[in-house]
Design an enzyme around this catalytic site. Sequence first.
Site, short mmCIF file in Angstrom:
data_model
loop_
_atom_site.label_atom_id
_atom_site.label_comp_id
_atom_site.label_asym_id
_atom_site.label_seq_id
_atom_site.Cartn_x
_atom_site.Cartn_y
_atom_site.Cartn_z
N CYS A 1 51.78 66.10 60.09
CA CYS A 1 52.83 65.73 61.04
C CYS A 1 54.02 65.12 60.30
O CYS A 1 53.84 64.28 59.42
CB CYS A 1 52.28 64.75 62.06
SG CYS A 1 53.38 64.45 63.45
N ARG B 1 54.27 70.94 73.71
CA ARG B 1 53.78 69.62 73.26
C ARG B 1 54.93 68.76 72.76
O ARG B 1 54.90 67.54 72.84
CB ARG B 1 52.75 69.83 72.15
CG ARG B 1 52.06 68.55 71.71
CD ARG B 1 51.04 68.81 70.62
NE ARG B 1 50.13 67.68 70.49
CZ ARG B 1 50.36 66.61 69.76
NH1 ARG B 1 51.49 66.52 69.09
NH2 ARG B 1 49.48 65.63 69.69
#
Length: 512
Positions: free
Chosen positions: A325, A423
């Site tokens: 991430c 998302r």
Amino acid sequence: MENTNLRTKTLRDGTTAEELFSQDGLSFNDFIILPGFIDFDSSKVNVSGQFTKNILLHLPLVSSPMDTVTESSMARAMALMGGIGVIHNNCTVEQQARMVRSVKLYRNGFIMKPKSVSPDVPVSTIRNIKSEKGISGILVTEGGKYDGKLLGIVCTKDIDFVKDASAPVSQYMTRRENMTVERYPIKLEEAMDVLNRSRHGYLPVLNDKDEVVCLCSRRDAVRARDYPNSSLDRNGHLLCAAATSTREADKGRVAALSEAGIDVLVLDSSQGNTIYQVSFIRWVKKTYPHLEVVAGNVVTQDQAKNLIDAGADSLRIGMGSGSICITQEVLACGRPQATAIYKVARYAASRGVPCVADGGLRNVGDVCKALAVGANVAMLGSMIAGTSETPGEYFFKDGMRLKGYRGMGSIDAMLQGRESGKRYLSENETLQVAQGVAGAVLDKGSVLKLLAYIHKGLQQSAQDIGEVSFDAIREKVYEGQVLFNRRTLTAQSEGAVHSLHHYERKLFASKL
């Protein structure tokens, strides 16, 4: 001297969690838990944790809803070992629902509507059912009804060498008088015990009219024996969770997932404090009150409050801390994971809502720290990526056996399915900003062995801390009885492998 006196800490030698997390944002490597007094064996440690308000996991581990981590194989393995898997939604509704059904039917417990046929059905029909649905034992009842009067059972072995496919199954079935049966009601454990003592593959449970109520299979009895701590629903099926986004179109996905039998719905968003998620939680709790809802992701108490007020049964904590991430780097938004867990979980605990640590977990020590400072369970991505149960094929590079692993915010994931873009609230953007990367990880073997290693590691961690459960550890943390130390960079280096010419690192070994 009594053990209770030995366990009491009379000297304040360390830092409380409240002091530790009062200012700086900390990650797991920035601190260490100080040891306590040991007067018990590590096997006595209870590592269980609340996943949601109503679901307790024997193993406090959840697999992440990523398309390179959790599909049906991973979800089955997680539930068998006492955790739970969250099936990703970067696929069609039909594909996701099919994966859920695969998990729910893997261990049946009581099969409430067993496949049944009438006695005049030809052998060819039984063979078709076997090839299409994988069912090897089919009840023969009056009228072919699943709740009809039992006449017999026909198994694959009964018709393997039958040449006349048009012959009725009544010629080859095992008749009722030669079968082992039990009367309803009966507990699942009792039914499994009967199967273990009998030499039959199936155990029909009948009412006083000899009508079928349900069915148990030997295959399920074996799985119950091999995996005694499996996460099960009230009917003996494996627990299964699935992810969804929170747009209006996703209501159809929730309907399909509910019909497929999911136990937990995980709302998948990198930033959960949105009007979309608040409204979606309220709709789910009103429309499907039987579903447990895990909301998030959040890293502040204000975010948590809004989702708890909306009706969330659990919270995912983490923003930008995963190994794949880059949200914190690209968007300058997020929070160091250990601090986020401590702050949010302590508030959520006061509201009776459990929390899931999602991201930043690299090893057993990190999982232990996450559970100690507030999380009830831990969500694993990179730690279990590369296992044989994850989706994808292995490949070789530079002599190493690897498997693909990518963030759901990576361009690769967002191009494969629009759900991944949802998302990050960017599915309709012409220019999508990546919040994750795609890469590869080493082959880790079976996740079953890896989970057993993590379980034992957590037990030994709790033993060193001096408590018999992580519930007790969290209680002592909040009371200031479990203490910590900040770690400098040199302290972190000292705590890692050092001063060696070379070494080989093996995580665990099994004694046969």
